[in-house]
Structures are given as structure tokens and as C-alpha cells.
Design an enzyme around this catalytic site. Structure first.
Site, PDB file in Angstrom:
ATOM      1  NE  ARG A 103      77.898 -63.221  37.097  1.00 52.64           N
ATOM      2  CZ  ARG A 103      78.610 -63.959  37.892  1.00 52.64           C
ATOM      3  NH1 ARG A 103      79.574 -63.631  38.578  1.00 52.64           N
ATOM      4  NH2 ARG A 103      78.422 -65.277  37.860  1.00 52.64           N
ATOM      5  CG  HIS A 130      74.112 -68.220  38.811  1.00 49.14           C
ATOM      6  ND1 HIS A 130      74.543 -67.929  37.396  1.00 49.14           N
ATOM      7  CD2 HIS A 130      74.981 -68.290  39.468  1.00 49.14           C
ATOM      8  CE1 HIS A 130      75.743 -68.174  37.484  1.00 49.14           C
ATOM      9  NE2 HIS A 130      75.977 -68.204  38.865  1.00 49.14           N
ATOM     10  CD  GLN A 133      76.481 -72.563  40.504  1.00 48.23           C
ATOM     11  OE1 GLN A 133      77.361 -71.569  40.082  1.00 48.23           O
ATOM     12  NE2 GLN A 133      76.983 -73.661  40.915  1.00 48.23           N
ATOM     13  CG  ASP A 224      74.800 -68.166  47.380  1.00 47.15           C
ATOM     14  OD1 ASP A 224      76.170 -67.911  47.218  1.00 47.15           O
ATOM     15  OD2 ASP A 224      74.129 -67.594  46.302  1.00 47.15           O
ATOM     16  CB  CYS A 263      76.846 -71.454  43.455  1.00 50.21           C
ATOM     17  SG  CYS A 263      76.552 -70.136  44.705  1.00 50.21           S
ATOM     18  NE  ARG A 291      78.337 -72.631  36.361  1.00 50.28           N
ATOM     19  CZ  ARG A 291      78.698 -71.147  36.500  1.00 50.28           C
ATOM     20  NH1 ARG A 291      78.643 -70.773  37.841  1.00 50.28           N
ATOM     21  NH2 ARG A 291      78.426 -70.292  35.573  1.00 50.28           N
TER      22      ARG A 291
HETATM   23  N1   CP Z   1      79.136 -69.447  41.210  1.00 51.77           N
HETATM   24  C1   CP Z   1      79.622 -68.568  40.246  1.00 51.77           C
HETATM   25  O1   CP Z   1      78.816 -67.974  39.402  1.00 51.77           O
HETATM   26  O2   CP Z   1      80.773 -67.712  40.330  1.00 51.77           O
HETATM   27  P1   CP Z   1      81.409 -66.722  39.838  1.00 51.77           P
HETATM   28  O3   CP Z   1      80.808 -65.489  40.646  1.00 51.77           O
HETATM   29  O4   CP Z   1      82.782 -66.869  40.424  1.00 51.77           O
HETATM   30  O5   CP Z   1      81.097 -66.662  38.406  1.00 51.77           O
HETATM   31  N1  NVA Z   2      74.174 -65.255  45.341  1.00 52.93           N
HETATM   32  C1  NVA Z   2      75.394 -64.904  44.791  1.00 52.93           C
HETATM   33  C2  NVA Z   2      75.959 -65.974  43.866  1.00 52.93           C
HETATM   34  C3  NVA Z   2      77.273 -65.657  43.388  1.00 52.93           C
HETATM   35  C4  NVA Z   2      77.659 -66.878  42.274  1.00 52.93           C
HETATM   36  C5  NVA Z   2      75.538 -63.464  44.354  1.00 52.93           C
HETATM   37  O1  NVA Z   2      74.784 -63.034  43.714  1.00 52.93           O
HETATM   38  O2  NVA Z   2      76.578 -62.676  44.543  1.00 52.93           O
END
Ligand code: CP
Ligand code: NVA
Length: 304
Positions: A103, A130, A133, A224, A263, A291
Site C-alpha cells: 500500500r 485499488h 477493492q 467514498d 469501500c 474483501r
Molecule cells: N477499503 C479499504 O481498503 O479499507 P482499509 O483502508 O481499511 O484497508
Molecule cells: N480513497 C480512500 C480509500 C480508502 C480505502 C483513500 O485512499 O483513503
């Protein structure tokens, strides 16, 4: 050459549908996923530059159900945090582990990891995409609407973010009608053009709109957060651009009472109201559960 998963652009519709079918098969197996299809002693490395609940835990539990070990580290716990290059980190880790999930703040980082890794690299969220997701979302939509292909979805809010962009990608592959509804200032650059070929061959469509009322008739309204991780300095500007795109009872009614997806994590009272996310049309917990099942299918596909 290892197969990576960075954006889903690199996967064909049949491969994506294969992963979704495998997710369903694994989900329906009794117990915690039945006989592990991955050889014992395999290891998944998780490197997270940002916080995570769902992605970190679902990948860890998926790996455990499949008989894999996991190692978690933030960059600060690795020499990366002291300036070792991404390339050298990838070369080293490839000699120890069987897959790397990362990440990252910048999508270029996960691309660089993949370029120098001889084991599969999975994008566990970047600023642009992502994919994990989007796979869970497609599985959830398939289960709830019966549509593996051809669903209609309106993403309302920060249409330039990682989650919206990945929905546009998977939608283009699966022939969905995707409407990205949000302020022009946040529209994703070049996304529509980059998906032209996919849209032409799947029969899907991707439209951008500034009008919240363009939600009419969709199967799913999706939103989101307005301020993604790493954008905290832009909070004020984003909230002021996005406040007319809140998903509330009025918008749900205007759409014709579609399913509601997010998400997560949600910023309740901002992009969505409590009555919608906790309401009868919300499928966010099934979405979050998926997930796990899609993470398993991805690990089986890339590692087994
Ligand atoms: N939706 C998602 O990726 O959540 P997290 O940031 O908790 O991993
Ligand atoms: N768009 C959000 C998604 C989190 C899962 C972020 O990047 O923070």
C-alpha cells in the site's frame, strides 16, 4: 516473469471473471476455505505506507486460511525508511517471500517494486488504483443483482480517487454502465480515453457528470471519502467542492432506491448519512466481507 496485480488494466475480462468465480467457490467451501490450494511454507509480505483495516486484515486472514505465512512491516521498520531503494528492497524480498502486497502513496512506487521483483506484487492501494477493492465490489454486485456483467453503477463524490478509478476499470472490463458524478475539478484525467478499447469490446459505458440527479435508474450508488489518505492538506477545498454530492435519503430516492456501497472507512455525515449506510439498501458489510474471499482468489491465482 511473475504476474503482478497493479491496476487490473493488465487483466482481461475472462481473467477477472475467473477470479470472481474462484472467489465464489472459495466462499462457499465449508469451514475456513477447505483444503489449501497453496503449498505449505509460502510467505506473503505486506508493506504498508498508510493505515489499513480491511486490506491488511483480509489479506492476512486469507493467507492464513490458505496455509501461507505473512510478514507485515511499515517502511519505517524496513531499511526503505532509511533510504534503501525500492528496487533493492524488491530484489532482496524476492529471494525470501512468494508474494508482496504493498500500500503506497505514489502508484509509481508499486510499479517500481513490480519491475524489480521476481515474485508477484499486489497493489494494496495507491493514489491511482485499488484493484483488490474493485474485485470485492464486483463480486458483491454479482451476488446482489445477479449481474456478473452489465451492471449500472453511479459513483458519487470524489470521482478522481483510487476507488472510483478502479471501479471504472473493472466496469469497462465487465461491460458495466459506470457514471462518475462529481465536480469537474476532480474528474480523472485521461481515464475515459485509456479505457476506450475495453469499453468498445465489452459494450460498457463510462460517463462523467456534474449533476447529482444523474443517479436515476442505477443498480448501485457508490461513494467514498472526500479526503483520501495523504490529501489531508486539501480538506477544506475538497469538502467545499463535494458537499452537494452527499449520498442521503433524498439522493437515494431520486435514484429509485438502488443498493448502496462504500469501500469503507466511511466519514459518516460527510459523503454519506447514517440512515443510508445503516439503511435497508446498504450492502457495505457484505462488501467488506467479500474483501476476504476475493483476496483468497487473488492469492491462489498469483501464488499457487
Ligand atoms: N477499503 C479499504 O481498503 O479499507 P482499509 O483502508 O481499511 O484497508
Ligand atoms: N480513497 C480512500 C480509500 C480508502 C480505502 C483513500 O485512499 O483513503
Amino acid at each position: 516473469m511473475a504476474r503482478h496485480m497493479l491496476s487490473l488494466l493488465e487483466y482481461g475480462p475472462d481473467e477477472i471473471m475467473g477470479i470472481l468465480r474462484l472467489s465464489r467457490t472459495l466462499k462457499e467451501l465449508p469451514g475456513r476455505g477447505g483444503p489449501a490450494p497453496i503449498k505449505a511454507g509460502r510467505t506473503l509480505m505486506l508493506i504498508f505506507e498508510k493505515p489499513s483495516t480491511r486490506t491488511r486484515v483480509s489479506l492476512t486472514v486469507a493467507a492464513s486460511h490458505l496455509g501461507m505465512e505473512t510478514i507485515y512491516a511499515s517502511p519505517q521498520e524496513l531499511q526503505l525508511g532509511r533510504g534503501e531503494t525500492v528496487a533493492d528492497t524488491a530484489r532482496t524480498l524476492s529471494r525470501y517471500v512468494d508474494a508482496i502486497a504493498a500500500r503506497v502513496h505514489r502508484h509509481a512506487t508499486v510499479e517500481e517494486l513490480a519491475r524489480h521483483s521476481s515474485v508477484p506484487v499486489i497493489n494494496a492501494l495507491s493514489d491511482l488504483y485499488h484493484p483488490l477493492q474493485a474485485l470485492a465490489d464486483a463480486l458483491t454486485i454479482w451476488e446482489k443483482t445477479g449481474k456478473l456483467r452489465g451492471a449500472t453503477l453511479a459513483f458519487v463524490g470524489d470521482v478522481g480517487n483510487n476507488v472510483a478509478r478502479s471501479l471504472a476499470v473493472i466496469g469497462a472490463k465487465l461491460g458495466w454502465e459506470v457514471r462518475l458524478i462529481g465536480p469537474r475539478e476532480l474528474w480523472p484525467e485521461n481515464l475515459r480515453v485509456s479505457l476506450n478499447a475495453e469499453l468498445a469490446s465489452s459494450g460498457g459505458s463510462l460517463v462523467l457528470s456534474e449533476d447529482p440527479m444523474d443517479v436515476r435508474g442505477v443498480d448501485v450508488i457508490y461513494t467514498d471519502v472526500w479526503v483520501s489518505m495523504g490529501q489531508e492538506a486539501e480538506r477544506e477545498r475538497r469538502v467545499s467542492l463535494l458537499k452537494r454530492y452527499q449520498v442521503n435519503a433524498r439522493l437515494m430516492e431520486a435514484a429509485g432506491d438502488p443498493l448502496f456501497m462504500h469501500c469503507l472507512p466511511a466519514n459518516r455525515g460527510m459523503e454519506v448519512t447514517d440512515d443510508v449506510i445503516d439503511g435497508p439498501r446498504s450492502i457495505v458489510w457484505d462488501q467488506a466481507e467479500n474483501r476476504l474471499h476475493t483476496a483468497k482468489a487473488v492469492l491462489v491465482t498469483l501464488v499457487a
